[in-house]
Design a protein around this motif. Structure first.
Motif, mmCIF file in Angstrom:
data_model
loop_
_atom_site.group_PDB
_atom_site.id
_atom_site.type_symbol
_atom_site.label_atom_id
_atom_site.label_comp_id
_atom_site.label_asym_id
_atom_site.label_seq_id
_atom_site.Cartn_x
_atom_site.Cartn_y
_atom_site.Cartn_z
ATOM 1 N N GLU A 80 0.822 -1.036 -0.100
ATOM 2 C CA GLU A 80 -0.170 0.130 0.055
ATOM 3 C C GLU A 80 0.620 1.387 -0.368
ATOM 4 O O GLU A 80 1.993 1.391 0.548
ATOM 5 C CB GLU A 80 -0.360 -0.168 1.151
ATOM 6 N N TYR A 81 0.342 2.104 -0.427
ATOM 7 C CA TYR A 81 1.674 3.828 -1.117
ATOM 8 C C TYR A 81 2.182 3.285 -1.565
ATOM 9 O O TYR A 81 3.192 4.668 -1.405
ATOM 10 C CB TYR A 81 1.009 3.893 0.721
ATOM 11 N N ARG A 115 2.267 11.743 -0.684
ATOM 12 C CA ARG A 115 1.833 10.335 0.184
ATOM 13 C C ARG A 115 3.645 9.373 0.598
ATOM 14 O O ARG A 115 3.396 8.447 1.028
ATOM 15 C CB ARG A 115 0.736 10.415 -0.019
ATOM 16 N N GLY A 116 4.172 9.661 -0.718
ATOM 17 C CA GLY A 116 5.512 9.004 -0.173
ATOM 18 C C GLY A 116 5.313 8.040 -1.545
ATOM 19 O O GLY A 116 6.330 6.513 -1.221
ATOM 20 N N ALA A 117 4.726 7.765 -2.203
ATOM 21 C CA ALA A 117 4.169 6.524 -3.711
ATOM 22 C C ALA A 117 5.940 7.116 -4.388
ATOM 23 O O ALA A 117 6.191 8.426 -4.626
ATOM 24 C CB ALA A 117 3.045 7.311 -4.073
ATOM 25 N N LYS A 118 5.922 6.322 -5.048
ATOM 26 C CA LYS A 118 6.646 6.033 -5.724
ATOM 27 C C LYS A 118 6.294 5.985 -7.612
ATOM 28 O O LYS A 118 7.480 6.729 -8.633
ATOM 29 C CB LYS A 118 7.905 4.911 -5.928
ATOM 30 N N TYR A 119 5.237 5.887 -7.946
ATOM 31 C CA TYR A 119 4.815 5.528 -9.059
ATOM 32 C C TYR A 119 3.259 5.995 -9.260
ATOM 33 O O TYR A 119 2.368 5.821 -7.946
ATOM 34 C CB TYR A 119 4.413 4.408 -9.351
ATOM 35 N N LEU A 120 3.120 6.218 -10.195
ATOM 36 C CA LEU A 120 1.797 6.267 -10.702
ATOM 37 C C LEU A 120 1.125 5.283 -11.780
ATOM 38 O O LEU A 120 2.175 5.433 -12.650
ATOM 39 C CB LEU A 120 1.778 7.686 -11.338
ATOM 40 N N ARG A 121 -0.285 4.426 -11.765
ATOM 41 C CA ARG A 121 -0.013 3.764 -11.982
ATOM 42 C C ARG A 121 -1.351 3.288 -12.351
ATOM 43 O O ARG A 121 -2.615 3.769 -12.176
ATOM 44 C CB ARG A 121 0.753 2.070 -11.784
ATOM 45 N N LEU A 122 -1.541 2.438 -13.582
ATOM 46 C CA LEU A 122 -2.594 2.144 -14.169
ATOM 47 C C LEU A 122 -2.864 1.122 -15.184
ATOM 48 O O LEU A 122 -1.921 1.106 -15.613
ATOM 49 C CB LEU A 122 -3.282 3.724 -14.873
#
Length: 163
Positions: A80-81, A115-122
């Motif tokens: 998560e995140y 938010r500390g997320a490394k990626y954007l995905r879809l």
């Protein structure tokens, strides 16, 4: 045109999704049926009301999407995140071809960094070539092809959000 993103707008987001999907269906495209764009289908343990966004320009709704922080269906091993996951992204026809995808992606990259997320995905259907071109042009890369019965059915996309 300055885009503002507003979370926690599920009803408005779903109305935009239904409007855009209806236009595409009327023009011969294979898109989500209205039954899939209802609260009982879209509100889940991973996507609560706060995950439904509407993008506005000068107070007018221009786009809508769901932004989740986990996606067990397509990315079951990801913590998560680790990433923000975009679902049901759509732009109202009045605002098509005005750079909305790029503006939304840039704003979401910033949200992911916060938010500390490394990626954007879809994800998209394998045969959705027009959508594929839009996401590739926005900077996403195809990282996996999912198959069913030996045939490709879905593409998973990813983009690093940077620092």
């Amino acid at each position: 045109m300055e885009l503002s993103l507003h979370p926690n707008r599920p009803e408005e987001a779903m109305a935009v999704m239904r409007e855009v999907a209806g236009w595409y269906r009327d023009h011969g495209y294979r898109v989500w049926p209205d039954e899939w764009l209802a609260p009982e289908e879209l509100l889940t343990g991973e996507a609560g009301p706060e995950n439904f966004y509407v993008g506005t320009v000068e107070g007018e709704a221009v786009c809508a999407f769901i932004l989740q922080w986990s996606d067990r269906e397509y990315w079951p091993q990801a913590p998560e995140y680790e990433a923000g996951y975009i679902h049901k992204f759509c732009v109202r026809r009045k605002f098509a071809h005005r750079g909305m995808t790029g503006q939304v992606v840039e704003a979401l990259r910033g949200e992911c960094r916060r938010r500390g997320a490394k990626y954007l995905r879809l994800d998209t259907g394998y045969e959705e070539t027009a959508v594929r071109d839009i996401y590739l042009a926005a900077g996403f890369q195809i990282v996996k092809t999912l198959e069913r019965d030996g045939k490709p059915v879905m593409l998973l996309y990813e983009m690093e959000v940077g620092k």
